[in-house]
Design an enzyme around this catalytic site. Structure first.
Site, PDB file in Angstrom:
ATOM      1  N   SER A 154       5.886  15.249  33.674  1.00  0.00           N
ATOM      2  CA  SER A 154       4.766  14.992  32.783  1.00  0.00           C
ATOM      3  C   SER A 154       3.439  14.987  33.537  1.00  0.00           C
ATOM      4  CB  SER A 154       4.944  13.645  32.072  1.00  0.00           C
ATOM      5  OG  SER A 154       3.832  13.381  31.229  1.00  0.00           O
TER       6      SER A 154
ATOM      7  N   LYS B  76      12.080  10.949  29.644  1.00  0.00           N
ATOM      8  CA  LYS B  76      10.927  11.824  29.368  1.00  0.00           C
ATOM      9  C   LYS B  76      10.706  11.948  27.857  1.00  0.00           C
ATOM     10  CE  LYS B  76       7.687  14.951  30.127  1.00  0.00           C
ATOM     11  NZ  LYS B  76       7.558  15.772  28.938  1.00  0.00           N
TER      12      LYS B  76
ATOM     13  N   HIS C  12       9.047   8.860  26.712  1.00  0.00           N
ATOM     14  CA  HIS C  12       7.650   8.974  27.155  1.00  0.00           C
ATOM     15  C   HIS C  12       6.846   9.781  26.144  1.00  0.00           C
ATOM     16  CE1 HIS C  12       4.537  11.600  28.864  1.00  0.00           C
ATOM     17  NE2 HIS C  12       4.226  10.606  29.678  1.00  0.00           N
ATOM     18  N   ASN C  13       7.381  10.926  25.728  1.00  0.00           N
ATOM     19  CA  ASN C  13       6.662  11.782  24.792  1.00  0.00           C
ATOM     20  C   ASN C  13       6.520  11.129  23.423  1.00  0.00           C
ATOM     21  OD1 ASN C  13       6.827  13.572  26.948  1.00  0.00           O
ATOM     22  ND2 ASN C  13       7.188  15.334  25.637  1.00  0.00           N
TER      23      ASN C  13
ATOM     24  N   GLU D 116       3.832   8.739  23.708  1.00  0.00           N
ATOM     25  CA  GLU D 116       2.596   9.535  23.754  1.00  0.00           C
ATOM     26  C   GLU D 116       2.123   9.874  22.337  1.00  0.00           C
ATOM     27  OE1 GLU D 116       1.820  14.145  24.790  1.00  0.00           O
ATOM     28  OE2 GLU D 116       2.804  12.997  26.389  1.00  0.00           O
TER      29      GLU D 116
END
Length: 486
Positions: free
Chosen positions: A131, A186, A189-190, A193
């Site tokens: 990222s 990940k 995380h997205n 986000e």
């Protein structure tokens, strides 16, 4: 055929691939490169890669032959079928113990499957989240590797060298866990986000639509916010965006951009995973739905001429309202991250992953899109109590919510009064209120389910795990349906 001089290979030379190769080379590693379109590889080695320790390869066979043992081949190709095809092309040219690395945004179940498959062939597999966008890839991304644990010592020096660094030179990269753990982290995380971006947009919408702030005023607000608790990459770029002028029209660029948002699917994956694991993650889901709503541009324009809303005018002190919105954004952010870490915990239990939540917060502290000062507070919370059930229960965040709560509710009331949609703010507040409520109306819901479907229920005066049924219709039947508990 190239001599075996390269430390690592890269397949896929789009922006992320090129920049990560240049990052690796700048840290002293020799990198072999290959792209399905040979012209792209040659343009890169003759351009940005000219004169550097970069080995251009025209075939997969040459690529593998150029690598020192154990071979380390990283793919940055489109998620899905292309990854599987690339793996099949690599396998005939590898030796036992060689390592295949998927650095794309693959769905974690695919990484679980691929790890098992590649290991069955005698090789090692890593699925890693990367990222930070193109700038992060070049200057230092956040890297979240998982898969075959035996591969980690071989890639650790490279990954940690090229990753972002935080206070004390600590790399934003560490081993996450087995099979799909890296790509799951990940993905979350997205998803976070998505929530962060939507909440910032809602703050912008409230300040502009309710209080009537100009872009210049909004830029100053976000500049000020970036110096305090909300200090983050996304707040910083929002500040920069609000100041950008279109050279052709002289208007602010943000004002000439069509209000329809795109998505690549990782937010949706996070929402689906939350449903699969029975975790309440409404803020990420509302952020995804907000993008879906934005895509209905023509319908919204038509509906705006038909459907009425409130005509309230802003009365009050603008500075006080700006502070209320700031506090609402901060409190909502805490709840959104609490949801994300609960999802990580649920998946770890289901998949038998051993996740270090403080380490994950540290990996997100720099390099990645959600990097923020705030993540240091999350790491500290898990350092205090590694088995922390929910961030809201940590003393730091409990105090922060208590301080922000009245302002948060005032901002929400303003949004409702003025008819400004704030789905992420609203879902975060509802999550907080739901989590702190000892008795929810699910007792009535269970009664309804038992009434129409004989799904049974538990009783407050009996031990958990015992299920009961009421003959609501007085039909005399005693047969019950299966019991399902999230």
């Amino acid at each position: 055929m190239s001599a075996a001089t390269a430390d690592i290979a890269m397949i896929g030379l789009a922006v992320m691939g090129e920049n990560l190769v240049l990052n690796m080379e700048s840290h002293g590693f020799t990198v072999a490169v290959y792209n399905r379109t040979i012209d792209k590889m040659e343009a890169f080695t003759a351009g940005r890669g000219k004169g550097k320790k970069i080995v251009g390869c025209r075939t997969i066979e040459d690529l593998c032959a150029s690598l020192k043992s154990p071979r380390k081949v990283m793919m940055l190709v489109k998620a899905g079928k292309a990854v599987d095809e690339c793996i099949e092309q690599l396998l005939p040219h590898l030796s036992a113990g060689d390592i295949i690395i998927d650095g794309g945004n693959s769905h974690y179940p695919d990484t679980i499957r691929r790890t098992k498959y590649v290991e069955s062939k005698g090789f090692l597999f890593i699925g890693t989240g990367v990222s930070g966008g193109e700038e992060g890839a070049l200057k230092g991304p956040s890297i979240m590797p998982g898969g075959s644990a035996a591969a980690w010592p071989h890639v650790k020096p490279i990954f940690q060298a090229v990753s972002a660094k935080v206070e004390g030179g600590v790399p934003c990269c560490d081993w996450v866990g087995s099979d799909g753990a890296g790509h799951f982290v990940k993905m979350v995380h997205n998803g976070i986000e998505y929530g962060d971006m939507q909440m910032i947009c809602e703050a912008y919408s409230l300040l502009k639509g309710v209080a009537g702030l100009t872009n210049e005023e909004l830029q100053q607000v976000f500049a000020t916010w970036n110096e305090g608790e909300l200090d983050s990459y996304l707040i910083q770029i929002t500040r920069d965006i609000l100041g950008e002028k279109d050279p052709e029209t002289g208007k602010h660029v943000v004002d000439v951009i069509l209000d329809t948002a795109g998505q690549k699917g990782t937010g949706k994956w996070t929402s689906v995973a939350a449903l699969d694991y029975g975790v309440a993650a409404p803020t990420v889901s509302e952020a995804v739905f907000a993008r879906c709503m934005s895509a209905m541009k023509e319908e919204r324009v038509s509906a705006s001429t038909i459907l009425a809303g409130p005509k309230a005018k802003f009365k009050g002190d603008k500075e006080s309202f700006i502070e209320d919105v700031r506090q609402a954004l901060y409190a909502s952010k805490i709840c959104s991250y609490a949801q994300g870490f609960q999802l990580l915990r649920a998946a770890a239990a289901e998949q038998n992953w051993t996740l270090d939540y403080g380490s994950i917060a540290l990996m997100w502290r720099g390099g990645c899109i959600i990097r923020a000062r705030f993540l240091g507070d999350i790491k500290a919370a898990f350092d205090r109590k590694p088995a922390l059930a929910n961030l809201l229960l940590d003393k730091y965040f409990k105090k922060a919510i208590r301080k922000s709560q009245l302002a948060w509710r005032r901002a929400m009331a303003r949004a409702i009064k003025h008819g400004v949609p704030v789905p992420a703010f609203g879902s975060a507040l509802s999550y907080y209120d739901g989590y702190r409520t000892a008795t929810l109306p699910a007792n009535l819901l269970q009664a309804q389910r038992d009434y129409f479907g004989a799904h049974t229920y538990e009783r407050i005066d009996q031990p958990r795990g015992q299920f009961f049924h009421t003959d609501w219709c007085k039909l005399g039947g005693s047969t019950t349906s299966s019991t399902y508990v999230v």
